[in-house]
Design an enzyme around this catalytic site. Structure first.
Site, short mmCIF file in Angstrom:
data_model
loop_
_atom_site.label_atom_id
_atom_site.label_comp_id
_atom_site.label_asym_id
_atom_site.label_seq_id
_atom_site.Cartn_x
_atom_site.Cartn_y
_atom_site.Cartn_z
CG ASP A 1 147.81 43.75 -121.14
OD1 ASP A 1 148.21 42.77 -121.33
OD2 ASP A 1 148.28 44.04 -120.44
CE1 TYR B 1 153.80 45.93 -114.27
CE2 TYR B 1 156.08 45.26 -113.86
CZ TYR B 1 155.09 46.23 -113.85
OH TYR B 1 155.37 47.51 -113.43
CB CYS B 2 151.42 43.76 -119.76
SG CYS B 2 150.82 42.14 -120.29
CB THR B 3 146.81 45.41 -118.37
OG1 THR B 3 147.43 46.67 -118.53
CG2 THR B 3 145.47 45.57 -117.65
#
Length: 319
Positions: free
Chosen positions: A319, A178-180
């Site tokens: 992101d 996961y990321c922003t």
């Protein structure tokens, strides 16, 4: 009702003559009255823009009408103030800098991890055979992260490839990245697959979409964003603050940029230390002759740097 919208989005899609596209796109955004930062590369678009709801809708309609970007997933926030003070569109080699440009290794249009919608991510993340992997930088996950997530000691996403050996211990697990907003996961998951990880997934739309569609459950702290808000709330279900003030150790959700423009480091600082340190991370920065005036927000319009001056950290649109 909020006066403005802020859009976060990306799209991997081949753009021919990207430099000219960037110039034309800047003109178009200015005509709409938008502020923000957009990166254009041969591989696609990555942007955060802010403007009136009407201007943002016109922008989304125009982007989605272009067949190259028809699958773009816009995350929309309602905000009381514009999230940027200017409009920038820049052509770069990648829309998120990974340092890996070999399309045989990294090509999000051909191979990435399985995209999980927020509700599916929420159902899988606590299973025994699952590792939740945060692919963001130190200053981002120090402010907020999923409970029990594996975090990496990296200053920038371009450091991620060097962490593959460290992650090898999880090859028999399902990896949920996961990321922003999802953009880093496209390349991170592609690299993991290339390196022999078999069960790789990614949170579609990232933390921001998870907050909107799943209430942000089990995301501790706040989410760093790449605009003058610096961070946003995510969890409306079981929120808690996990970040601490660098100077005194007190729990605080507030992240700022150091008031010394030659440092500009991202760090967490409570309001009391902010006033005492004038928004600086250290005594040395507080006594620096170019120290900016601290107004309590910790966000500063970019100041031109003297020749041969190096920042410790430089904000990048990713992101």
């Amino acid at each position: 009702m909020a006066k403005y919208n802020t859009l976060l989005y990306y799209c991997y899609s081949t753009i021919e003559n990207g430099e000219q596209f960037a110039a034309d796109h800047l003109k178009f955004c200015k005509e709409l009255g938008l502020n923000g930062r957009i990166i254009v590369a041969d591989e696609g678009l990555n942007g955060t823009v802010s403007g009136t709801p009407e201007a943002c809708k016109a922008y989304m309609d125009a982007v989605l009408a272009d067949e190259r970007f028809a699958k773009t997933d816009f995350k929309v926030d309602e905000v009381d103030e514009l999230s940027f003070v200017k409009m920038h569109v820049r052509y770069k080699s990648e829309i998120v800098h990974s340092g890996l440009r070999d399309p045989n290794i990294i090509n999000p249009n051909e191979r990435t991890g399985i995209h999980l919608e927020p509700k599916d991510f929420m159902e899988m993340k606590d299973q025994d055979d699952v590792i939740v992997l945060d692919v963001r930088s130190n200053y981002e996950h120090s402010l907020g992260k999923f409970k029990n997530a594996v975090t990496l000691d990296i200053e920038n996403f371009r450091d991620f490839p060097a962490m593959i050996n460290e992650l090898a211990q999880y090859k028999d697990k399902k990896i949920l990245t996961y990321c922003t907003g999802g953009i880093k996961c496209e390349k991170a998951s592609a690299l993991l697959l290339h390196e022999g990880f078999e069960n790789v997934y990614q949170l579609h739309g990232g933390i921001i979409k998870y907050g909107k569609e799943a209430g942000g459950k089990d995301f501790d702290g706040k989410c760093y964003v790449f605009d003058n808000r610096l961070s946003v709330e995510v969890n409306s279900v079981n929120p808690q603050v996990i970040s601490t003030c660098r100077n005194c150790g007190k729990t605080t959700p507030k992240m700022i940029n150091c008031a010394n423009p030659e440092c500009n480091e991202h760090f967490t600082q409570c309001d009391e230390c902010g006033e005492a340190m004038e928004g600086c991370c250290s005594d040395a920065c507080q006594s620096h002759p170019r120290k900016r005036v601290y107004d309590g927000t910790g966000y500063y319009v970019k100041v031109p740097q003297p020749i041969n001056t190096t920042k410790k950290n430089k904000v990048q649109l990713t992101d």
